[in-house]
Design an enzyme around this catalytic site. Sequence first.
Site: not given
Lengths: 429, 429
Positions: A124, A233, A322, A356
Amino acid sequence: MKKYKNPPQSQWSTLTQRPTQSFAEIEETVKAIFKEIQTKGDTAVAKYTSLFDGIKLDNFLVSENEIKEAEKQVATELKEAIAVAKSNIYKFHEAQKSSKIEVETTKGVFCWQEKRPIQKVGLYIPSGTAPLFSTVLMLAIPAQIAGCEEIILCSPPDKNGKINPTILYAANLCGVTKIYKVGGIQAIAALTFGTRSIPKVYKIFGPGNQFVTVAKQVATQFGTAIDMPAGPSELLVYADDSAIPAFVASDLLSQAEHGTDSQVILVSNSQKIIDEVEKEIVDQIQALPRKEIAQKAIDNSKLIFIEKESDALDFINEYAPEHFIICSNNEEYFVSGIQNAGSVFIGNFTPESAGDYASGTNHTLPTNGFSKNYSGVNLDSFLKAMTFQKITEKGIQNIGKSIEIMAEAEGLQAHKKAVSLRLKSLENE
Amino acid sequence: MKKYKNPPQSQWSTLTQRPTQSFAEIEETVKAIFKEIQTKGDTAVAKYTSLFDGIKLDNFLVSENEIKEAEKQVATELKEAIAVAKSNIYKFHEAQKSSKIEVETTKGVFCWQEKRPIQKVGLYIPSGTAPLFSTVLMLAIPAQIAGCEEIILCSPPDKNGKINPTILYAANLCGVTKIYKVGGIQAIAALTFGTRSIPKVYKIFGPGNQFVTVAKQVATQFGTAIDMPAGPSELLVYADDSAIPAFVASDLLSQAEHGTDSQVILVSNSQKIIDEVEKEIVDQIQALPRKEIAQKAIDNSKLIFIEKESDALDFINEYAPEHFIICSNNEEYFVSGIQNAGSVFIGNFTPESAGDYASGTNHTLPTNGFSKNYSGVNLDSFLKAMTFQKITEKGIQNIGKSIEIMAEAEGLQAHKKAVSLRLKSLENE
C-alpha cells in the site's frame, strides 16, 4: 521545545509515552466498509473510491500504456537518483538471503529449516501531498528478491483518476506485477478479501493514515498478515560534545516535517549542545516550506539533559525509538548497548535521510515503542520459515522411546502409538 | 470419513475451508476482563482465578520450594526423555543463530543488520487434561538461546493451587525466570499490562483454548506482540503406494485425538492406500483412551483421491497444512514444491509425533491456512532484526545528491537540507 534535566526514573514512563490514539470510532466505519467490500466486491470499491477520492472509476488496474506514459514524465535526474537507491537497497536486502539450516540432531534424525516466499503480497502506497515513491522501492525490492509470485500495489487515484507517475515508474522498475488505483480502507479490504478485479493477498505492507492503519488491524482478523502496527514517525538523537549542532538540528527538523504528531527527541550530556541545537532549530525552521507542520512537532519535542551515559542508554532503550542517531565520542557504547530501536544512524555524516532514501537499509520501521518487539521490514518479512524432517529407521529407534514416554506423560496415546507401531515393525525385521 | 475422488478445482475452496470460528461474543468478555485487570491489577487477577480455576490465591509466583518439590515428583525415565528432547531442540534452534550481515552498499556507506533479543517474553502453557510440558521446551529453549532477559511463564493452577510438576520441572530446566499460577484471559491480560506481581512482557507465545486465543488477539491492540494467530491443529498426509497404511492411519489418529475439531486429511493417488488406511483407522481407533474425541475428528476427516501428483501438490499448497507428511516414491517433487506448510515430515519412519516432542523442530506452528503467511515459532521469533549504518564523509558525498533529488521530489525539504548542510560543510574543507 520542552526541556528536562536529569529526569528521575519515576518520570521516564511519562517521557517515553506516545500520544494515545483512540481508534474505537474509526473501527466501526472500517468494519462496515470491510463488510460491504466482502459482499459486494468491485461495486463497493468503486463506491468508496468515488466517495473518498472524488473520482468514478470503472477499471482500477493501471494499464501498460499508463506505465509507459508515466516513464516519460519522470525526469532523467530523478531516474538516476532512483537507480542509485535501488542498487543500494537491492544489495543490502539481497545479502539478507539465508541458506538452508541443516542439523542431524540425533543419528538418523535429519532436521532442516528453509525459507520460502509468501506467494501473494500487497503493497500500500499512500498518495496525497507527498508521493511516497521511496516506499515503493523499500517494499517491492525485497518482495522481488524473496521471490513473491504476485506483488500487488494499491495507491489512491487523484481527481483525474491517475496515480503519481514516479510511483508508477518505481513500481514497474522494481517488479510489481499489478498496480491498482485504489486507496484507503477500500484498498486494504479489497486486498484482504479479493474482488473480481483485485486479487486477495496473504500479507499487506505499507504506511498510511489512521484509516489505513485501522484497516490493516482489521485485516488481521480475517487471516491476512500485516508488516507491523503503525504510529507516527519518530527520531531520537543522542548527541554529546562531538556532535555538530547544525546537523543535529537538521535531522530533528527532517523528522518534524513529517507531521504535527511526529516524535522528536534529543538526549545529551552537554548543556552546550542542547542550547546550540535549540538555536539552530529556530534558525533553520524559517526556510522550510513545511514550516508550520514542523513547528507544531518541534513545540512538542523534548530536549533532555542526562548526565550519565548509562542512564541515557537505559532511557533510550525504554523509549525504543524508530530512528536513533548516535553522535558521540563513545559511540561503540551506544551501538552495542542499544536493545530497542528500528534503525540506528552513527556519526555526524549519517543523517536519517540517508536511510529514508538511498543508503540501502529499509525505512519501514517499528514506531510507537514497537521496536521492543517488532523488526523493521527486511527480506524475511516476505518469507516464511518452514521446517522439514526425515528420520531413518535407525533414527526412530534412537529417539522413539523418548517420544513414547513423553506422549504417554501428556496423555496422548495415539501419538505414542504412531511411534510404537514403527518401532515394532523394525523389531520384526 | 468423507471421500472425494479427483475433486474439480471449483470444489477446492470448500475442501480447504476450516470451520469458521466466531469470536464476537467471547471478545466482549475478554475486553471486559482486560479492562478490569488494567485498572485493578492483581486483585482482578485473583478474582478471575477464583472464578475460573476455583482456587483463591494470594500469591501467584511459584516458589523455589515448589520447583524443588516438583523435581522430585517427575519420574527418572521421563526426565531422561525430556533431556533427549531438550538436546535435540537446543541443537536445531542454536543452529538458527545468524551472524551480522554487513554490506558497504556504496563506497563509504556501511550498512549492517543485527538481531537482538526481545527483552521480556511471556510463555503461556495451558493445563487441563494434558499437561503440555513439551510446549514449555518448544518455547523456553529458543527464548533462552535468543538471550531474552525475562522469560515469564504462566499456567493455570489446579483446584489445589498447584501447577503440574512436569511443567515446573521443564520450565526450570529450560531457563524460565519466573513462573506464575495464572491461566486463561487473566494471564494474557496480566502479561499485557503488568500487575504488581506479574511483569508486563513485550511478546506472548503459546497455545490455548478459544478464550486464550481471543485474549492474545486483544493483547495486540495494546501493543503486545504475539507468536501467531491460532486455530485447531491439522495434519495432511500425502501417501502413494510406497506408504504403509498402518503408519498413515496412526498418524491421522494422533492428530485426531487432539480434539474434536482437529483437521485430518489424506490425499492419495492410490485407491488401494485410501481403502487400507480407512480400514486401519477403524481397527486402531478401538484401542485409544481418547477414542471418542478421535472418532468425532475422524468423522469429519477427508480422504481425497487425486490422480495427478501436480494437482495434489496444488491442492495441498492451497490448503496450507500445519503438519504435512509425505510418503511418496516421488518425495523430492513434494518437498521442493511445497510452498505453504508449517512443518514437513518425510518418509515412512517420520511420524508427526517426532516433531511434536523430540526430533528438534518446533511444534508451535501456523494452523488454519496461516502457513501461507506465517512462520512457525523459531529462534527469530524471540529476536528483532535491527539495522545500523555509518556513513563516512566520502560516503555522503557519493549518495548525497541522490538523496537530495529524491527528497525534493517527495516534497520533503528538511530531509534534503539535512544532506545539503553536510555536503556543504565538506565543500568548505
